[in-house]
Scaffold this active site. Structure first.
Site, PDB file in Angstrom:
ATOM      1  N   SER A 115       8.775  -6.962   9.202  1.00 17.75           N
ATOM      2  CA  SER A 115       8.974  -6.260   8.213  1.00 17.75           C
ATOM      3  C   SER A 115       7.639  -5.890   7.449  1.00 17.75           C
ATOM      4  O   SER A 115       6.784  -5.305   8.184  1.00 17.75           O
ATOM      5  CB  SER A 115      10.134  -6.838   7.385  1.00 17.75           C
ATOM      6  OG  SER A 115      10.739  -5.942   6.465  1.00 17.75           O
ATOM      7  N   GLU A 248       9.222  -0.852  15.330  1.00 18.61           N
ATOM      8  CA  GLU A 248      10.688  -0.540  14.983  1.00 18.61           C
ATOM      9  C   GLU A 248      10.919  -0.155  13.764  1.00 18.61           C
ATOM     10  O   GLU A 248      10.123  -0.176  13.062  1.00 18.61           O
ATOM     11  CB  GLU A 248      11.209  -2.075  15.233  1.00 18.61           C
ATOM     12  CG  GLU A 248      10.858  -3.158  14.161  1.00 18.61           C
ATOM     13  CD  GLU A 248      11.385  -3.368  13.121  1.00 18.61           C
ATOM     14  OE1 GLU A 248      12.551  -2.840  12.635  1.00 18.61           O
ATOM     15  OE2 GLU A 248      10.861  -3.864  11.803  1.00 18.61           O
ATOM     16  N   HIS A 317      14.485  -5.693  12.792  1.00 21.91           N
ATOM     17  CA  HIS A 317      15.451  -6.194  11.947  1.00 21.91           C
ATOM     18  C   HIS A 317      16.717  -6.349  12.686  1.00 21.91           C
ATOM     19  O   HIS A 317      17.763  -6.951  12.027  1.00 21.91           O
ATOM     20  CB  HIS A 317      15.653  -5.000  11.113  1.00 21.91           C
ATOM     21  CG  HIS A 317      14.456  -4.884  10.022  1.00 21.91           C
ATOM     22  ND1 HIS A 317      13.018  -4.554  10.195  1.00 21.91           N
ATOM     23  CD2 HIS A 317      14.261  -5.547   8.715  1.00 21.91           C
ATOM     24  CE1 HIS A 317      12.482  -4.607   8.992  1.00 21.91           C
ATOM     25  NE2 HIS A 317      13.115  -5.194   8.242  1.00 21.91           N
TER      26      HIS A 317
END
Length: 345
Positions: A115, A248, A317
């Site tokens: 993240s 991502e 995620h």
């Protein structure tokens, strides 16, 4: 830039926990306490940072405090790994406060997570030459029972250098998150069938090699064109080995995702790479719609590239996710009946 790999973690090593982005609220302290006990049960010593157990305005602390604590941990030779609890939103505030050239002179240590932590992974790898680990966040490791893919992070962290780590594609992904407040020991809720796919729609097997680099698109795309994510330069430095880019997206709406990818294309991020891995995105499951969806975004921008592109890969995620080492040589094997990625530490 020569990539240097941290030493494997062994019992007795000191692991530091700090939150360079968002801290852990009191409601999730039981989960944090569990993961610290898990580290200690594995034989590690643990030091907690001051920037960890509080949250204010999406941060664990003021940017100066967060940067100083992270720098102290990165430069302390006794500390062998820094495992933040998770990412967040504003690690970008720290970039100009860290001397990445200084880190390049020091022995590398593991810096792990995903993240917003990608904001730090990329410059630590491209500017300091440290291999960094994009994989499950520390808070995910508190589960009473880890699924096989999440468990692989320990193989990466504790294997001898020169080892080859091979990971298999997952069969199921998590649609609904477990409630860590109600059950601090909860693991992943893997219920939905999944499969890696080729963007060109073909099902024939392919393979490709290169050094890994990438992360969360929401954060690293903001660094394009800056010294902190000069990926075209990284590609040039590793032209002999080739480079596999991966990313991502956790929350970009389809049109914003399209704009982000177009911007990166204009910055040359998709030139001179061996292949591209795109993480699973919930919105990619939307098949027939009159509105742009996430698959439309990646297809419209990337389908003209003459390189292998895989999507719905176990990255990011939508758990579970691979443990990918930025800077490591990797060999990706795609097969519609199951794919693998092997990394050379």
């Amino acid at each position: 830039m020569h990539i240097r790999f941290p030493s494997k973690l062994v019992a007795g090593d000191l692991i530091a926990i700090t939150a360079p982005s968002t801290g852990v609220p009191p409601s999730l302290h039981p989960r944090l306490d569990l993961v610290i006990k898990m580290l200690e049960a594995r034989g590690f010593r643990v030091i907690e940072g001051h920037c960890l157990r509080t949250v204010y305005k999406n941060k664990s602390a003021d940017k100066i405090l967060r940067a100083e604590e992270l720098k102290n941990f990165l430069t302390n030779p006794e500390i062998k790994a820094i495992l933040p609890p998770w990412g967040g939103e504003l690690a970008m505030e720290l970039l100009t406060l860290i001397n990445f050239a200084e880190l390049a002179k020091l022995e590398p240590k593991w810096f792990s997570g995903f993240s917003d932590l990608s904001t730090l992974h990329v410059p630590i790898t491209t500017l300091s030459g440290w291999a960094t680990l994009h994989g499950p966040n520390l808070m995910e490791l508190a589960a009473e029972l880890l699924d096989p893919m999440t468990q692989k992070i320990w193989e990466v962290l504790t294997s001898d250098r020169e080892m080859v780590i091979t990971q298999q594609s997952s069969s199921f992904y998590q649609k609904d998150h477990s409630d860590w407040i109600a059950n601090p020991k909860a693991g992943l809720n893997l219920t939905e069938p999944t499969q890696w796919k080729r963007l060109d729609g073909k099902s024939t097997a392919i393979d490709f090699k290169g050094r890994l680099i990438g992360g969360c698109l929401e954060t690293i795309s903001r660094l394009a064109g800056t010294q902190f994510a000069n990926l075209p330069q990284f590609y040039q430095q590793h032209a002999k080995d080739g480079v596999i880019l991966y990313f991502e997206s956790s929350e970009l709406k389809p049109c914003e995702l399209t704009r982000a990818l177009l911007s990166l294309k204009m910055h040359g991020w998709f030139n001179h790479i061996s292949g591209l891995l795109i993480g699973r995105n919930m919105e990619q499951q939307v098949a027939h719609s009159t509105q742009q969806n996430a698959f439309d975004a990646i297809h419209s921008v990337l389908s003209d590239l003459a390189i292998p592109i895989l999507y719905d890969v176990d990255i990011g995620h939508v758990a579970p996710q691979l443990s990918l080492v930025n800077g490591a040589l990797a060999h990706v094997f795609f097969n519609e009946n199951g794919s693998t990625i092997s990394q050379y530490l």
